[in-house]
Motif scaffolding. Sequence first.
Motif, short mmCIF file in Angstrom:
data_model
loop_
_atom_site.label_atom_id
_atom_site.label_comp_id
_atom_site.label_asym_id
_atom_site.label_seq_id
_atom_site.Cartn_x
_atom_site.Cartn_y
_atom_site.Cartn_z
N VAL A 47 0.85 -1.19 0.00
CA VAL A 47 0.00 0.00 0.00
C VAL A 47 0.89 1.24 0.00
CG1 VAL A 47 -1.80 1.28 1.20
CG2 VAL A 47 -1.79 -1.22 1.28
N LEU A 48 0.66 2.11 -0.99
CA LEU A 48 1.34 3.39 -1.06
C LEU A 48 0.47 4.47 -0.43
CD1 LEU A 48 2.56 3.30 -4.78
CD2 LEU A 48 4.04 3.17 -2.77
N HIS A 49 1.04 5.25 0.47
CA HIS A 49 0.35 6.40 1.06
C HIS A 49 0.98 7.65 0.48
CE1 HIS A 49 -1.67 3.79 3.97
NE2 HIS A 49 -0.50 3.16 4.12
N MET A 50 0.23 8.37 -0.33
CA MET A 50 0.74 9.58 -0.97
C MET A 50 0.63 10.77 -0.02
SD MET A 50 1.48 7.96 -3.67
CE MET A 50 2.19 9.31 -4.64
N LYS A 51 1.43 11.78 -0.26
CA LYS A 51 1.44 12.96 0.61
C LYS A 51 0.21 13.83 0.44
CE LYS A 51 6.46 13.26 1.10
NZ LYS A 51 7.70 14.06 0.86
N GLN A 52 -0.50 13.66 -0.69
CA GLN A 52 -1.74 14.39 -0.90
C GLN A 52 -2.57 13.63 -1.92
OE1 GLN A 52 0.36 17.89 -3.05
NE2 GLN A 52 -1.65 17.76 -4.02
N SER A 53 -3.75 14.11 -2.20
CA SER A 53 -4.60 13.49 -3.20
C SER A 53 -4.10 13.85 -4.59
CB SER A 53 -6.05 13.97 -3.05
OG SER A 53 -6.57 13.58 -1.80
N TYR A 54 -4.10 12.87 -5.48
CA TYR A 54 -3.70 13.08 -6.86
C TYR A 54 -4.74 12.47 -7.78
CZ TYR A 54 1.01 14.29 -5.23
OH TYR A 54 2.09 14.88 -4.61
N SER A 55 -4.69 12.84 -9.03
CA SER A 55 -5.53 12.24 -10.06
C SER A 55 -5.18 10.77 -10.21
CB SER A 55 -5.33 12.97 -11.39
OG SER A 55 -5.67 12.16 -12.48
N GLN A 56 -6.19 9.91 -10.22
CA GLN A 56 -5.93 8.49 -10.42
C GLN A 56 -5.25 8.24 -11.75
OE1 GLN A 56 -9.34 5.95 -9.87
NE2 GLN A 56 -9.95 6.92 -7.94
N GLN A 57 -5.68 8.96 -12.77
CA GLN A 57 -5.10 8.78 -14.11
C GLN A 57 -3.61 9.09 -14.09
OE1 GLN A 57 -7.27 8.26 -17.27
NE2 GLN A 57 -5.28 7.35 -17.64
N TRP A 58 -3.23 10.20 -13.47
CA TRP A 58 -1.83 10.59 -13.42
C TRP A 58 -1.02 9.61 -12.58
CZ3 TRP A 58 1.35 12.83 -9.40
CH2 TRP A 58 2.57 13.29 -9.86
N LEU A 59 -1.57 9.19 -11.45
CA LEU A 59 -0.85 8.24 -10.60
C LEU A 59 -0.54 6.96 -11.36
CD1 LEU A 59 -2.74 8.69 -7.21
CD2 LEU A 59 -0.32 9.18 -7.62
N LEU A 60 -1.52 6.46 -12.10
CA LEU A 60 -1.31 5.21 -12.82
C LEU A 60 -0.40 5.41 -14.03
CD1 LEU A 60 -1.86 2.24 -13.40
CD2 LEU A 60 -3.99 2.91 -14.54
N ASP A 61 -0.70 6.43 -14.84
CA ASP A 61 -0.02 6.58 -16.13
C ASP A 61 1.37 7.19 -16.05
OD1 ASP A 61 -2.25 5.50 -17.24
OD2 ASP A 61 -2.89 7.27 -18.34
N ASP A 62 1.63 8.00 -15.01
CA ASP A 62 2.91 8.69 -14.96
C ASP A 62 3.74 8.36 -13.71
OD1 ASP A 62 1.98 9.89 -17.24
OD2 ASP A 62 2.56 11.91 -16.66
N GLU A 63 3.14 7.76 -12.70
CA GLU A 63 3.87 7.50 -11.46
C GLU A 63 4.11 6.00 -11.23
OE1 GLU A 63 4.51 10.74 -9.03
OE2 GLU A 63 4.86 10.67 -11.19
N LEU A 64 3.03 5.23 -11.19
CA LEU A 64 3.17 3.80 -10.89
C LEU A 64 3.93 3.06 -11.99
CD1 LEU A 64 -0.35 3.01 -9.39
CD2 LEU A 64 1.74 3.73 -8.22
N VAL A 65 3.92 3.59 -13.20
CA VAL A 65 4.64 2.94 -14.30
C VAL A 65 6.15 2.96 -14.08
CG1 VAL A 65 2.87 3.38 -16.04
CG2 VAL A 65 4.63 5.10 -15.62
N GLN A 66 6.62 3.74 -13.11
CA GLN A 66 8.04 3.83 -12.86
C GLN A 66 8.56 2.71 -11.97
OE1 GLN A 66 9.51 7.83 -11.88
NE2 GLN A 66 7.50 8.66 -12.41
N ILE A 67 7.67 1.86 -11.47
CA ILE A 67 8.09 0.81 -10.53
C ILE A 67 8.42 -0.47 -11.29
CG2 ILE A 67 7.45 -0.54 -8.51
CD1 ILE A 67 5.51 1.69 -7.74
N PHE A 68 9.68 -0.88 -11.18
CA PHE A 68 10.16 -2.15 -11.71
C PHE A 68 10.62 -3.02 -10.54
CE2 PHE A 68 10.33 0.16 -15.60
CZ PHE A 68 10.44 -0.73 -16.64
N PRO A 69 9.84 -4.01 -10.11
CA PRO A 69 10.35 -4.90 -9.06
C PRO A 69 11.69 -5.51 -9.48
CG PRO A 69 8.01 -5.25 -9.38
CD PRO A 69 8.46 -4.33 -10.49
N MET A 70 12.63 -5.59 -8.56
CA MET A 70 13.97 -6.10 -8.85
C MET A 70 14.30 -7.24 -7.90
SD MET A 70 16.00 -2.53 -9.53
CE MET A 70 15.23 -1.23 -10.53
N PRO A 71 15.09 -8.22 -8.34
CA PRO A 71 15.34 -9.44 -7.55
C PRO A 71 16.20 -9.16 -6.32
CG PRO A 71 16.70 -9.44 -9.51
CD PRO A 71 15.79 -8.27 -9.64
#
Length: 612
Positions: A176-200
């Motif tokens: 669970v990610l707790h953001m510092k403020q409310s953001y647009s769901q579209q922006w969070l998914l399309d521009d923020e969460l896409v930056q996460i690459f799980p690594m071994p």
Amino acid sequence: MSSARSRSLRLPAVLLAVGLLAAACGSATGAAAKSRRAAPARATAVAGGTATYALQPTDTFNWIFPYESSAGEEPWVLAADENMWMPLYFEGSGNQPTIDQSLSLAYPPVFSDHDRTITIRLKPRTWSDGKPVTTRDVQFALDLLKAGESRVATYTPGQFPDNVASVDYVSRTTFVLHMKQSYSQQWLLDDELVQIFPMPQHAWDRESAGGPVGNDDLTPAGAKKVFDFLYGQSEHLATYATNPLWKVVDGAWYLTSYSAATGQMTMTARASYRGPQRPHLHKVVFDVFTSDTAEVDALRNGTVDYGYIPYSDLGLKSYFQSHGYTVAPWNTDYVQDAELGYTGPYAKFVKQLYIRQALQHLIDERLYLDTALHHTGQLTYGPAPDIAGDVWASPQERTDPDPYSVAAAAKLLDGHGWKKGAGGYLTCRQPGTGARQCGAGIAAGTPLRLLMDYTTPSASTAAQAEAFATAAKAAGVDIVLAPESATTMFSVDGVCPPGPCNFAIALYPLWFQNYGDMSILPIGDAQYAKGNYYGGGYYSPRYQQLLQQAVTHSGISSIYAAEDYLSRNVASLWFPTGDNQISVVSDKLHGWRPQQVFGNWLQSRWYFTKAG
């Protein structure tokens, strides 16, 4: 959030500005038409096999660590990485600029607490050594990103991960990610969460090649040491195919050979892969040729299955179609713009809106598209790609706010105190910051002389630069052209900001900004936000307000408002955007259509056929 700074359309000779641009206009009739021929009626799929894909001469794979350096942040690098290490959310679904949920490592996120909380559940996947992919791998990746963010090309101050207050790792499959403020769901998914690459974590959490694997990432100091180690390993190109670190993947492919000298690499399908799009082929060879001529010869000889023809060779389209190939332009969601130097010796000119508007009036996009780009690509009037079916380009960005007009450019400049002097070039006759004066920092007698760097050996880019300089001269603006190699552009222009930017204008071939390298929404948050890396130091308080609205409010109107401001404010100089390439594909190879909107090869879909 990326720069295609080394991409080029390599034609055999530099065209001569406007005259030869116009002369070439009729040579590409029908170039954008796509062949619709079907596979042989009795063709059957073949399991296995090796396909050869032709990279363009400068499209070398020079980075492997999923957190890309500024020099390694290129679409072909990301395409290779995403086939080895799967992102949490995969950008681009076919020819649409959306998330491909089937290729994503996580199920769709669940938002709560007024979009301040994001719950994410991982899909069942395994690493190539049999270990499961868990939230510990997500934690490891986020710890490293926080420790090394200033060295990661996609990082923009204040955005991800700076805007994350805390993370709860609820179980091996849920966090669970707790953001510092409310953001647009579209922006969070399309521009923020896409930056996460799980690594071994179980294989990479070490501070040296011979050191033990531990939990070093759990402290800031330890995470920095691990990041520095992995980042340093990625700088050793010659070891890419042999370093055991890079053999631990959760994607469908891994690197089995690589030549640092030539750039040729081979990716082999992972036999134990059980995720989406299990590969049909056994191997794909990504070949790099010394010239376009050599690559076209390889296509003729049948040693390349998936290649390209340069614009200058579009006359070969019918030849290849009659010799067992399909020719299809690869349209991608990219934007071409010339970076402006908002810091350094030319800042006093670049910071004047009326000068930027005048310069935009001197760019004949329709001429460039019809001639230098041979009708292949799209007109560009702002930061959003204007391609068919893309909803992100605002209505304003589909029309030209500063249409080509030497007279309009000259009128703007004259109205701000510039008068022609010796040689027909403009000098400032009305210094000052008033409405009809030259602007801050511009002294009386200062010539309007601007240095424009552009990348060689792209004849398409050279033709546009020369045509632009010719039009500018007619308006009295002295554009000093400086053709530079891609390497020089990287080392000189590519370090600005922080700068200083020792150029007024920097033009890279084909396209500059590509959404789909850690960003889908074309609101310019990486390129033009405060602390940006790719905007030449652009900063506007008004744009920051509009950007804040776009990232915190749902709905497309706020996205359009941010785009429209950048468009009308001429944050960069807009040039027509060429297609990714004119693909030439053997009719024996299938599954490659549609060509992916962000330039990913998606070679897991490819397969050969044989006559039944």
